[in-house]
Design a protein around this motif. Structure first.
Motif, mmCIF file in Angstrom:
data_model
loop_
_atom_site.group_PDB
_atom_site.id
_atom_site.type_symbol
_atom_site.label_atom_id
_atom_site.label_comp_id
_atom_site.label_asym_id
_atom_site.label_seq_id
_atom_site.Cartn_x
_atom_site.Cartn_y
_atom_site.Cartn_z
ATOM 1 N N LEU A 199 0.837 -1.204 0.000
ATOM 2 C CA LEU A 199 0.000 0.000 0.000
ATOM 3 C C LEU A 199 0.870 1.252 0.000
ATOM 4 O O LEU A 199 0.563 2.241 -0.703
ATOM 5 C CB LEU A 199 -0.921 -0.011 1.217
ATOM 6 N N GLU A 200 1.954 1.221 0.753
ATOM 7 C CA GLU A 200 2.854 2.383 0.777
ATOM 8 C C GLU A 200 3.482 2.601 -0.595
ATOM 9 O O GLU A 200 3.588 3.759 -1.069
ATOM 10 C CB GLU A 200 3.933 2.155 1.827
ATOM 11 N N LEU A 201 3.868 1.519 -1.258
ATOM 12 C CA LEU A 201 4.470 1.638 -2.584
ATOM 13 C C LEU A 201 3.474 2.194 -3.598
ATOM 14 O O LEU A 201 3.790 3.094 -4.397
ATOM 15 C CB LEU A 201 4.989 0.277 -3.038
ATOM 16 N N ILE A 202 2.252 1.671 -3.562
ATOM 17 C CA ILE A 202 1.240 2.147 -4.502
ATOM 18 C C ILE A 202 0.882 3.597 -4.210
ATOM 19 O O ILE A 202 0.614 4.399 -5.124
ATOM 20 C CB ILE A 202 -0.006 1.244 -4.442
ATOM 21 N N GLY A 203 0.871 3.932 -2.913
ATOM 22 C CA GLY A 203 0.592 5.327 -2.566
ATOM 23 C C GLY A 203 1.618 6.282 -3.144
ATOM 24 O O GLY A 203 1.276 7.373 -3.622
ATOM 25 N N LEU A 204 2.877 5.901 -3.110
ATOM 26 C CA LEU A 204 3.928 6.741 -3.699
ATOM 27 C C LEU A 204 3.747 6.868 -5.213
ATOM 28 O O LEU A 204 3.916 7.959 -5.781
ATOM 29 C CB LEU A 204 5.298 6.152 -3.370
ATOM 30 N N ARG A 205 3.385 5.743 -5.833
ATOM 31 C CA ARG A 205 3.181 5.791 -7.285
ATOM 32 C C ARG A 205 1.957 6.638 -7.628
ATOM 33 O O ARG A 205 1.900 7.307 -8.668
ATOM 34 C CB ARG A 205 3.019 4.365 -7.835
ATOM 35 N N TYR A 206 0.948 6.593 -6.727
ATOM 36 C CA TYR A 206 -0.246 7.424 -6.976
ATOM 37 C C TYR A 206 0.102 8.908 -6.880
ATOM 38 O O TYR A 206 -0.380 9.732 -7.677
ATOM 39 C CB TYR A 206 -1.331 7.055 -5.973
ATOM 40 N N GLN A 207 0.934 9.234 -5.889
ATOM 41 C CA GLN A 207 1.334 10.641 -5.737
ATOM 42 C C GLN A 207 2.110 11.139 -6.957
ATOM 43 O O GLN A 207 2.083 12.335 -7.274
ATOM 44 C CB GLN A 207 2.185 10.799 -4.471
ATOM 45 N N ARG A 208 2.806 10.248 -7.629
ATOM 46 C CA ARG A 208 3.559 10.623 -8.823
ATOM 47 C C ARG A 208 2.701 10.551 -10.086
ATOM 48 O O ARG A 208 3.204 10.760 -11.187
ATOM 49 C CB ARG A 208 4.770 9.720 -8.972
ATOM 50 N N GLY A 209 1.422 10.155 -9.888
ATOM 51 C CA GLY A 209 0.523 10.113 -11.023
ATOM 52 C C GLY A 209 0.708 8.918 -11.931
ATOM 53 O O GLY A 209 0.230 8.928 -13.082
ATOM 54 N N VAL A 211 -0.358 5.687 -11.093
ATOM 55 C CA VAL A 211 -1.451 4.731 -10.929
ATOM 56 C C VAL A 211 -2.707 5.499 -10.593
ATOM 57 O O VAL A 211 -2.662 6.665 -10.158
ATOM 58 C CB VAL A 211 -1.151 3.697 -9.825
ATOM 59 N N ALA A 212 -3.824 4.817 -10.788
ATOM 60 C CA ALA A 212 -5.109 5.438 -10.495
ATOM 61 C C ALA A 212 -5.450 5.285 -9.013
ATOM 62 O O ALA A 212 -4.911 4.427 -8.302
ATOM 63 C CB ALA A 212 -6.199 4.801 -11.353
ATOM 64 N N ALA A 213 -6.380 6.113 -8.552
ATOM 65 C CA ALA A 213 -6.811 6.049 -7.144
ATOM 66 C C ALA A 213 -7.467 4.717 -6.819
ATOM 67 O O ALA A 213 -7.424 4.248 -5.671
ATOM 68 C CB ALA A 213 -7.763 7.203 -6.859
ATOM 69 N N ALA A 214 -8.080 4.082 -7.849
ATOM 70 C CA ALA A 214 -8.734 2.793 -7.605
ATOM 71 C C ALA A 214 -7.746 1.739 -7.131
ATOM 72 O O ALA A 214 -8.091 0.865 -6.317
ATOM 73 C CB ALA A 214 -9.446 2.330 -8.871
ATOM 74 N N ASP A 215 -6.500 1.806 -7.602
ATOM 75 C CA ASP A 215 -5.499 0.828 -7.175
ATOM 76 C C ASP A 215 -5.194 0.979 -5.685
ATOM 77 O O ASP A 215 -5.030 -0.007 -4.955
ATOM 78 C CB ASP A 215 -4.221 1.005 -7.990
ATOM 79 N N VAL A 216 -5.114 2.216 -5.245
ATOM 80 C CA VAL A 216 -4.869 2.467 -3.823
ATOM 81 C C VAL A 216 -6.032 1.952 -2.985
ATOM 82 O O VAL A 216 -5.845 1.329 -1.929
ATOM 83 C CB VAL A 216 -4.653 3.976 -3.576
ATOM 84 N N LEU A 217 -7.235 2.201 -3.451
ATOM 85 C CA LEU A 217 -8.414 1.758 -2.694
ATOM 86 C C LEU A 217 -8.492 0.236 -2.632
ATOM 87 O O LEU A 217 -8.864 -0.337 -1.591
ATOM 88 C CB LEU A 217 -9.670 2.337 -3.340
ATOM 89 N N ARG A 218 -8.176 -0.433 -3.724
ATOM 90 C CA ARG A 218 -8.218 -1.912 -3.719
ATOM 91 C C ARG A 218 -7.199 -2.477 -2.725
ATOM 92 O O ARG A 218 -7.494 -3.418 -1.983
ATOM 93 C CB ARG A 218 -7.953 -2.439 -5.121
ATOM 94 N N ASP A 418 -2.596 -4.340 -15.323
ATOM 95 C CA ASP A 418 -3.261 -3.477 -14.345
ATOM 96 C C ASP A 418 -3.143 -4.074 -12.941
ATOM 97 O O ASP A 418 -2.759 -5.233 -12.745
ATOM 98 C CB ASP A 418 -4.719 -3.252 -14.726
ATOM 99 N N TYR A 419 -3.508 -3.281 -11.947
ATOM 100 C CA TYR A 419 -3.300 -3.700 -10.564
ATOM 101 C C TYR A 419 -4.265 -4.804 -10.135
ATOM 102 O O TYR A 419 -3.989 -5.521 -9.176
ATOM 103 C CB TYR A 419 -3.436 -2.499 -9.621
ATOM 104 N N LEU A 420 -5.377 -4.942 -10.813
ATOM 105 C CA LEU A 420 -6.349 -5.968 -10.425
ATOM 106 C C LEU A 420 -5.724 -7.352 -10.477
ATOM 107 O O LEU A 420 -5.985 -8.193 -9.617
ATOM 108 C CB LEU A 420 -7.582 -5.897 -11.337
#
Length: 477
Positions: A199-209, A211-218, A418-420
């Motif tokens: 989750l921390e890794l995906i959050g960093l990637r989300y902040q850099r634009g 990945v989508a927010a849906a990946d963080v939520l999943r 994709d992250y799914l």
């Protein structure tokens, strides 16, 4: 003065005429179940009397030893044995004459009439005697009841062994399940840590634009789902601790249980022997057979109860008006009593038919017990074979799943998937990890069932009988 003599010879001759051809028949041999030549799987491992020692788990051995000495159900089985032993002694008593001491004193007041002169007087009558009685066991009724009671004692001994084997197996199964739940908590904690890092890794990637927010939520949903299972595992472990404490005779919440978090290695498959060996070793089969013998002896007693009974009674007494003259006058009698049933409305014949039906029931119970014993061994062997294959498949799936998680993770980092798919692979891998822990414990559980099915008696220390004072002492605390 002496009582006139009796002529028991004439009475015995009459009894022989009355009872001619009426002796109880010898018991019939109960039918046996045809046994297979061998079991479906044969092992070469150690077959110890204390079967749990083959797991080389000192914590398990300590728990079972404590349970064998403190479990209340096992103590109740010992109490039932003590009751049966007392009944056997009671049934032996009629084989010996009974002897009773009788003593009395009587004060009689006498009033003189006017014609005889005025005044009053009285006298004392003192009597001391011994009474005895004895039934001559002509047809073996008393001996048959004694024999039945002794068979009951042997059956209760076997029942104690059954209770000890059952208790040891329940403690082992509960202990292994408790250790598995602790391991499940450890595995879950490791998975929670993994999910937090992802989750921390995906959050960093989300902040850099990237990945989508849906990946963080999943990923956040997977993390919360994993965290949510932890209280359930802890609750299950707590319930198992309570059960284990009860089995070893300790109040739940107060037991000082071992803190082990590793299951033992599965030992080599034990050499159970031939089916006939298992049947000869199992105490429940022995108990069922003893029940046949006990009821057969009661059948002999019921048959003998239809014939005449001969008993002897004797009395020797001393009587006087003063203690100083007590032993100057004495009276002795010996009486032979013959009681021959003539009309009873078919009561005794009905009792014979009832006990005969009980014997038949015990024979059928014995046959069913043998079949169940064989089935339990084969069930445990079948389940263990299938569980071994299942566990091997889980190990292979887990290794493949680990590779899949790595590969899909790499593809996700490069944007090739994709992250799914990552989420699915990660959830599958974590589920397989938990299933493997359960499968290992279930394999040990099936081995416990096998030992329970083939175990014989082992030494258990007999406890002292409890009394009402033990309950009173507990109430005072």
């Amino acid at each position: 003065m002496n009582a006139p003599g009796v002529r028991p010879g004439l009475l015995l001759a009459a009894l022989v005429v009355l009872g001619c051809g009426c002796a109880a028949r010898a018991p019939e041999t109960p039918p046996l179940v045809e046994l297979p030549e061998t079991f479906s799987t044969v092992g070469d491992g150690q077959l110890a009397d204390q079967w749990w020692t083959v797991f080389a788990d000192p914590d398990l051995s300590a728990l079972i030893e404590q349970g064998l000495g403190a479990n209340f159900d096992l103590r109740s089985a010992w109490d039932r044995l003590a009751q049966a032993e007392a009944i056997a002694r009671r049934e032996t008593a009629p084989l010996f004459p009974s002897l009773d001491l009788q003593a009395s004193t009587t004060r009689t007041e006498l009033t003189q009439t006017a014609a005889q002169g005025s005044g009053a007087g009285g006298r004392n009558d003192v009597r001391l005697g011994i009474a005895t009685s004895y039934e001559i066991d002509l047809w073996g009724r008393v001996r048959a009841l004694r024999s039945a009671a002794r068979r009951d004692v042997d059956a209760r001994v076997a029942d104690v062994d059954i209770a000890a084997i059952t208790l040891s197996a329940e403690i082992a199964a509960t202990w292994f399940e408790l250790v598995e739940q602790r391991r499940q908590v450890d595995v879950l904690d490791a998975q929670i840590g993994t999910n937090e890092r992802v989750l921390e890794l995906i959050g960093l990637r989300y902040q850099r634009g990237r990945v989508a927010a849906a990946d963080v939520l999943r990923q956040r949903q997977l993390l919360e789902s994993t965290r949510g299972e932890r209280p359930l595992l802890e609750a299950r472990a707590g319930v198992l601790e309570h059960l284990l404490a009860t089995l070893i005779g300790v109040a739940p919440g107060t037991a000082d249980l071992p803190a082990a978090r590793a299951l033992p290695e599965l030992p080599e498959l034990p050499a159970a022997g031939l089916p006939a060996d298992v049947i000869a070793r199992r105490p429940d089969v022995h108990s069922a057979y003893l029940a046949i013998l006990a009821e057969d002896r009661r059948l002999a007693a019921a048959r003998a109860d239809r014939y005449p009974r001969l008993s002897l009674t004797g009395n020797a007494s001393f009587a006087a008006r003063d203690l100083r003259d007590l032993f100057d006058n004495w009276l002795a009698t010996l009486t032979a009593n013959l009681v021959a049933p003539l009309l009873d409305g078919g009561s005794r014949a009905a009792e014979v038919d009832r006990v005969r039906a009980v014997v038949s029931e015990r024979v059928h119970d014995y046959g069913q017990t043998v079949l169940i014993a064989l089935r339990e061994v084969e069930d445990a062997l079948t389940r263990e074979r299938a569980q071994r294959e299942y566990l091997a498949s889980l190990v292979a799936q887990l290794e493949t799943s680990r590779v899949v998680v790595e590969r899909i993770g790499e593809q996700y980092l490069f944007g090739a998937t994709d992250y799914l798919e990552v989420l699915t692979a990660l959830a599958t891998n974590q589920n397989l990890q938990r299933r493997r822990e359960t499968a290992v414990r279930e394999l040990l559980g099936f081995r416990v069932e096998l030992h329970r099915a083939i175990a014989g008696r082992f030494g258990v220390t007999r406890p002292e009988l409890a009394g009402a004072d033990a309950l009173a002492a507990g109430a005072d605390q």
